[in-house]
Design an enzyme around this catalytic site. Structure first.
Site, PDB file in Angstrom:
ATOM      1  N   SER A 280      92.500 100.322 -36.743  1.00  0.00           N
ATOM      2  CA  SER A 280      93.701 101.179 -36.795  1.00  0.00           C
ATOM      3  C   SER A 280      93.807 101.840 -38.168  1.00  0.00           C
ATOM      4  CB  SER A 280      94.963 100.393 -36.452  1.00  0.00           C
ATOM      5  OG  SER A 280      95.025  99.133 -37.085  1.00  0.00           O
TER       6      SER A 280
ATOM      7  N   GLY B 266      92.475  96.616 -41.048  1.00  0.00           N
ATOM      8  CA  GLY B 266      91.558  96.541 -42.183  1.00  0.00           C
ATOM      9  C   GLY B 266      90.237  97.188 -41.838  1.00  0.00           C
ATOM     10  N   LEU B 267      89.366  97.267 -42.809  1.00  0.00           N
ATOM     11  CA  LEU B 267      88.055  97.882 -42.616  1.00  0.00           C
ATOM     12  C   LEU B 267      87.227  97.115 -41.590  1.00  0.00           C
ATOM     13  CD1 LEU B 267      87.122  98.567 -46.351  1.00  0.00           C
ATOM     14  CD2 LEU B 267      87.501 100.318 -44.594  1.00  0.00           C
TER      15      LEU B 267
ATOM     16  N   SER C  48      86.138  93.255 -42.026  1.00  0.00           N
ATOM     17  CA  SER C  48      87.020  92.721 -43.066  1.00  0.00           C
ATOM     18  C   SER C  48      87.491  91.293 -42.765  1.00  0.00           C
ATOM     19  CB  SER C  48      88.240  93.632 -43.247  1.00  0.00           C
ATOM     20  OG  SER C  48      88.971  93.742 -42.034  1.00  0.00           O
ATOM     21  N   GLY C  49      87.360  90.882 -41.502  1.00  0.00           N
ATOM     22  CA  GLY C  49      87.788  89.538 -41.122  1.00  0.00           C
ATOM     23  C   GLY C  49      88.998  89.514 -40.213  1.00  0.00           C
ATOM     24  N   LYS C  50      89.316  90.646 -39.608  1.00  0.00           N
ATOM     25  CA  LYS C  50      90.493  90.732 -38.739  1.00  0.00           C
ATOM     26  C   LYS C  50      90.387  89.803 -37.537  1.00  0.00           C
ATOM     27  CE  LYS C  50      89.846  95.082 -38.018  1.00  0.00           C
ATOM     28  NZ  LYS C  50      88.622  95.182 -38.857  1.00  0.00           N
TER      29      LYS C  50
END
Length: 233
Positions: A110, A36-37, A40-42
């Site tokens: 990624s 994710g961006l 984003s909260g990854k």
């Protein structure tokens, strides 16, 4: 950077079958790939899920983008070539962890589909499960969070090649899961992923295990009478 230079090498097979490790650990080794961006909260999601898995008696580990660049990938920058090598290395390490029986979570932007597909193919070729989780957070929300101030720097032109601003992010076309951190708490998102893992046989659940109860508690919406123990944290 991925040219094969090693010669005179032979793959040595272990005397321990993967199924024996999985029986010992009561889980199926796999990689859960968060993409994710930036902001984003990854990482928040991955570390929350790791905590829940460990508390339930499963063996899990997070390979975080920033953390890995402190050691294994410290010699890589952010050029297109270095980003590709960054993901290649992580895909290989995640594959080894998953083969050892761990539930491995990777938290990396990624941004390119090709790189993520290469990581998936590494696992597929080894007979390992690969679960792509798209952390689908609008760029506006990511910019509001911006804990490192990187979006601001990118907007001012001080940071070039920043994903989501002047470098593209290619959303997954067919991820196993899509989660919305702008709409749901890390606990609820973790419950969604745990539920997926149970339904798809990645976790062994029996009468000695409280996994289902924990999923239900994490999924609980807070109310005045809520006693699930999650919202008091």
């Amino acid at each position: 950077m991925t040219n094969i230079k090693a010669t005179n090498i032979t793959w040595h097979s272990t005397h321990v079958a993967r199924k024996d490790r999985e029986r010992l650990l009561r889980q199926q080794g796999c990689t859960i790939w968060f993409t994710g961006l930036p902001s984003s909260g990854k990482s928040t999601t991955a570390f929350t899920l790791e905590h829940e898995l460990i508390s339930l008696g499963y063996l899990a580990y997070v390979l975080d983008g920033d953390n890995v660049r402190h050691g294994l990938n410290r010699n890589l920058g952010f050029s297109a070539e270095d980003r590709e090598e960054n993901i290649r290395r992580i895909g290989e390490v995640a594959k080894l962890f998953a083969d050892a029986g761990l539930i491995t979570m990777t938290s990396f932007i990624s941004p390119y589909r090709r790189e993520r597909e290469l990581a998936r193919e590494l696992h597929r070729a080894a007979g390992l499960r690969f679960v792509e989780v798209f952390v689908d957070t609008p760029v506006e929300v990511c910019e509001e969070r911006d804990p490192k101030g990187l979006y601001q720097k990118a907007r001012r032109g001080e940071l070039k090649g920043f994903t989501g601003i002047d470098d593209p992010y290619e959303p997954p076309l067919a991820p196993e899961l899509v989660v919305k951190t702008a709409e749901h708490s890390p606990q609820l998102v973790s419950a969604q992923i745990l539920s997926f893992m149970v339904k798809n046989g990645l976790l062994v659940v029996d009468e000695k295990n409280s996994c289902i109860d924990r999923i239900n508690a994490l999924s609980c919406q807070p109310t005045a009478t809520c006693d699930c123990g999650v919202h008091a944290r």
